[in-house]
Design a protein around this motif. Sequence first.
Motif, PDB file in Angstrom:
ATOM      1  N   GLY A   1      -4.369  -1.374  15.774  1.00 57.55           N
ATOM      2  CA  GLY A   1      -4.705  -1.016  14.532  1.00 57.55           C
ATOM      3  C   GLY A   1      -3.775  -0.120  13.679  1.00 57.55           C
ATOM      4  O   GLY A   1      -3.418   0.710  14.170  1.00 57.55           O
TER       5      GLY A   1
ATOM      6  N   ASP B   1      -3.683   2.371  11.005  1.00 54.90           N
ATOM      7  CA  ASP B   1      -4.565   3.363  10.314  1.00 54.90           C
ATOM      8  C   ASP B   1      -3.408   4.343   9.909  1.00 54.90           C
ATOM      9  O   ASP B   1      -3.533   5.653  10.616  1.00 54.90           O
ATOM     10  CB  ASP B   1      -5.711   4.025  11.332  1.00 54.90           C
ATOM     11  CG  ASP B   1      -6.523   2.917  11.834  1.00 54.90           C
ATOM     12  OD1 ASP B   1      -6.344   1.518  11.494  1.00 54.90           O
ATOM     13  OD2 ASP B   1      -7.578   3.465  12.582  1.00 54.90           O
TER      14      ASP B   1
ATOM     15  N   LYS C   1      -4.846  -5.009  12.955  1.00 55.09           N
ATOM     16  CA  LYS C   1      -6.105  -4.629  12.102  1.00 55.09           C
ATOM     17  C   LYS C   1      -5.783  -3.303  11.305  1.00 55.09           C
ATOM     18  O   LYS C   1      -5.974  -2.123  11.777  1.00 55.09           O
ATOM     19  CB  LYS C   1      -7.233  -4.243  13.012  1.00 55.09           C
ATOM     20  CG  LYS C   1      -8.413  -4.103  12.450  1.00 55.09           C
ATOM     21  CD  LYS C   1      -9.843  -3.756  13.297  1.00 55.09           C
ATOM     22  CE  LYS C   1      -9.431  -2.367  14.136  1.00 55.09           C
ATOM     23  NZ  LYS C   1      -9.581  -1.236  12.984  1.00 55.09           N
TER      24      LYS C   1
ATOM     25  N   GLN D   1      -6.574  -0.560   8.410  1.00 59.20           N
ATOM     26  CA  GLN D   1      -7.842  -0.230   8.052  1.00 59.20           C
ATOM     27  C   GLN D   1      -7.610   0.392   6.635  1.00 59.20           C
ATOM     28  O   GLN D   1      -7.046   1.194   6.254  1.00 59.20           O
ATOM     29  CB  GLN D   1      -8.138   1.049   8.975  1.00 59.20           C
ATOM     30  CG  GLN D   1      -9.648   1.344   9.372  1.00 59.20           C
ATOM     31  CD  GLN D   1     -10.721   1.402   7.810  1.00 59.20           C
ATOM     32  OE1 GLN D   1     -10.099   1.789   6.968  1.00 59.20           O
ATOM     33  NE2 GLN D   1     -11.756   1.146   8.122  1.00 59.20           N
TER      34      GLN D   1
ATOM     35  N   TYR E   1      -7.201   3.888   4.974  1.00 58.88           N
ATOM     36  CA  TYR E   1      -6.096   4.635   5.162  1.00 58.88           C
ATOM     37  C   TYR E   1      -5.080   4.448   3.658  1.00 58.88           C
ATOM     38  O   TYR E   1      -4.363   5.087   3.725  1.00 58.88           O
ATOM     39  CB  TYR E   1      -5.458   4.533   6.300  1.00 58.88           C
ATOM     40  CG  TYR E   1      -6.404   5.264   7.470  1.00 58.88           C
ATOM     41  CD1 TYR E   1      -5.611   6.452   7.840  1.00 58.88           C
ATOM     42  CD2 TYR E   1      -7.408   4.791   8.298  1.00 58.88           C
ATOM     43  CE1 TYR E   1      -6.293   7.150   8.913  1.00 58.88           C
ATOM     44  CE2 TYR E   1      -7.954   5.289   9.334  1.00 58.88           C
ATOM     45  CZ  TYR E   1      -7.316   6.291   9.472  1.00 58.88           C
ATOM     46  OH  TYR E   1      -8.152   7.388  10.596  1.00 58.88           O
TER      47      TYR E   1
ATOM     48  N   ASP F   1      -9.683  -4.265   8.214  1.00 57.49           N
ATOM     49  CA  ASP F   1     -11.020  -3.736   8.681  1.00 57.49           C
ATOM     50  C   ASP F   1     -11.484  -2.878   7.415  1.00 57.49           C
ATOM     51  O   ASP F   1     -11.189  -1.976   7.128  1.00 57.49           O
ATOM     52  CB  ASP F   1     -10.776  -2.757   9.556  1.00 57.49           C
ATOM     53  CG  ASP F   1     -11.532  -1.675  10.241  1.00 57.49           C
ATOM     54  OD1 ASP F   1     -12.954  -2.123  10.068  1.00 57.49           O
ATOM     55  OD2 ASP F   1     -11.505  -0.733  10.805  1.00 57.49           O
ATOM     56  N   ALA F   2     -12.611  -3.575   6.969  1.00 56.91           N
ATOM     57  CA  ALA F   2     -13.292  -2.807   5.775  1.00 56.91           C
ATOM     58  C   ALA F   2     -14.903  -2.376   5.702  1.00 56.91           C
ATOM     59  O   ALA F   2     -15.225  -1.635   4.805  1.00 56.91           O
ATOM     60  CB  ALA F   2     -12.976  -3.817   4.567  1.00 56.91           C
ATOM     61  N   LYS F   3     -15.349  -3.127   6.856  1.00 56.44           N
ATOM     62  CA  LYS F   3     -16.769  -2.720   7.021  1.00 56.44           C
ATOM     63  C   LYS F   3     -17.630  -2.960   5.851  1.00 56.44           C
ATOM     64  O   LYS F   3     -18.383  -2.220   5.484  1.00 56.44           O
ATOM     65  CB  LYS F   3     -17.006  -1.609   7.673  1.00 56.44           C
ATOM     66  CG  LYS F   3     -16.024  -1.590   9.013  1.00 56.44           C
ATOM     67  CD  LYS F   3     -16.525   0.116   9.766  1.00 56.44           C
ATOM     68  CE  LYS F   3     -15.665   0.039  11.093  1.00 56.44           C
ATOM     69  NZ  LYS F   3     -14.337   0.158  10.949  1.00 56.44           N
TER      70      LYS F   3
ATOM     71  N   THR G   1     -13.850  -7.168   8.827  1.00 59.18           N
ATOM     72  CA  THR G   1     -15.056  -6.487   9.402  1.00 59.18           C
ATOM     73  C   THR G   1     -16.049  -6.464   8.135  1.00 59.18           C
ATOM     74  O   THR G   1     -15.765  -6.014   7.196  1.00 59.18           O
ATOM     75  CB  THR G   1     -14.761  -5.381  10.205  1.00 59.18           C
ATOM     76  OG1 THR G   1     -14.407  -4.316   9.023  1.00 59.18           O
ATOM     77  CG2 THR G   1     -13.853  -5.425  11.310  1.00 59.18           C
TER      78      THR G   1
ATOM     79  N   ASN H   1      -8.792  -3.277  20.379  1.00 56.19           N
ATOM     80  CA  ASN H   1      -8.006  -2.318  19.507  1.00 56.19           C
ATOM     81  C   ASN H   1      -7.566  -1.306  20.027  1.00 56.19           C
ATOM     82  O   ASN H   1      -8.440  -0.441  20.844  1.00 56.19           O
ATOM     83  CB  ASN H   1      -8.979  -2.208  18.276  1.00 56.19           C
ATOM     84  CG  ASN H   1      -8.135  -1.414  17.072  1.00 56.19           C
ATOM     85  OD1 ASN H   1      -7.337  -2.145  16.390  1.00 56.19           O
ATOM     86  ND2 ASN H   1      -8.350  -0.264  16.957  1.00 56.19           N
TER      87      ASN H   1
ATOM     88  N   SER I   1      -5.600   2.165  18.020  1.00 58.11           N
ATOM     89  CA  SER I   1      -4.732   2.609  16.681  1.00 58.11           C
ATOM     90  C   SER I   1      -3.957   4.017  17.054  1.00 58.11           C
ATOM     91  O   SER I   1      -2.764   3.898  17.343  1.00 58.11           O
ATOM     92  CB  SER I   1      -5.731   2.956  15.489  1.00 58.11           C
ATOM     93  OG  SER I   1      -6.565   1.712  15.464  1.00 58.11           O
TER      94      SER I   1
END
Length: 270
Positions: free
Chosen positions: A21, A23, A59, A61, A64, A93-95, A120, A237, A239
């Motif tokens: 991850g 981040d 991944k 994020q 960040y 990774d944005a959800k 995501t 994952n 990070s």
Amino acid sequence: MHFMTALEAAWRQRNSLLCVGLDPDPARFPAHLQGRPHAILEFCTQIVDATADLVCCFKPQIAYFAARRAEDQLEALIEHIHTRHPGTPVVLDAKRGDIGSTAEQYAVEAFERFKADAITVNPYMGRDSVDPYLAYPDKGVILLCRTSNPGGSDLQFLDVGGLKLYEHVARLVAEEWNASGNCGLVVGATFPAEIARVRALIGDMPLLVPGIGAQGGDIAATLAAGLSTHGAGLMINSSRAILYAGQDENFAAAARQAALDTRDAINAQR
Ligand SMILES: O=C(O)c1cc(=O)[nH]c(=O)n1[C@@H]1O[C@H](COP(=O)(O)O)[C@@H](O)[C@H]1O
């Protein structure tokens, strides 16, 4: 290439279920990178170059990057991964979760601007909020199911007609939303019993499993609960435990060692 094809090839060729991850927190960067104009990109590319042969995917994020006005560095980072490490899928990774017309813009952002291979997505707003991502049949759509945080139980454990909400999500995605075979689910390593339950409901659909490392999830329990019938099926994952394994100029070498140890700890349970 279809995200799932690339992921399956990476699992096989790299012999790894590890997802690193990305981040990047500038406050935790080594001193020599502090204050540099493209510190986030420099930090992340060094991590990527040091670990790419050990992972099944990366991944990043998005928060960040966006929090530091560094979306341009995220774009450059993903381009770097595609160019220098072809065949390594990138899960953004944005959800995300919004009404369809807005979700269309999020999908363009993820897949056309950032050129991510998967994203995501939060399923809570329902099928029409997810359709714009599913409209890209080669891209992975990874839906939150049983998240790794304790508060995930507040809603995901609610009883909905004899099933817990996360079980309903798992079944709905597997039986209805996965028509193009491009869906996956997020289930936290901190909840191995729920990983097993989800695996029983969905067959071999891939799971993104965050929560090992800094969040204390158990690798052996995760593997016992989550492996697919092919002995893969997991993007596990980590990070912070990898990114910040070292604090000085040798941070990338320290990250490589941490990634190697984590990959091997995972493989020891397969
Ligand atoms: O979708 C995610 O990646 C995610 C889902 C979840 O349930 N829990 C979770 O921790 N994550 C993400 O996974 C990463 C975990 O980071 P570490 O705890 O540092 O390994 C962060 O980027 C989180 O945003």
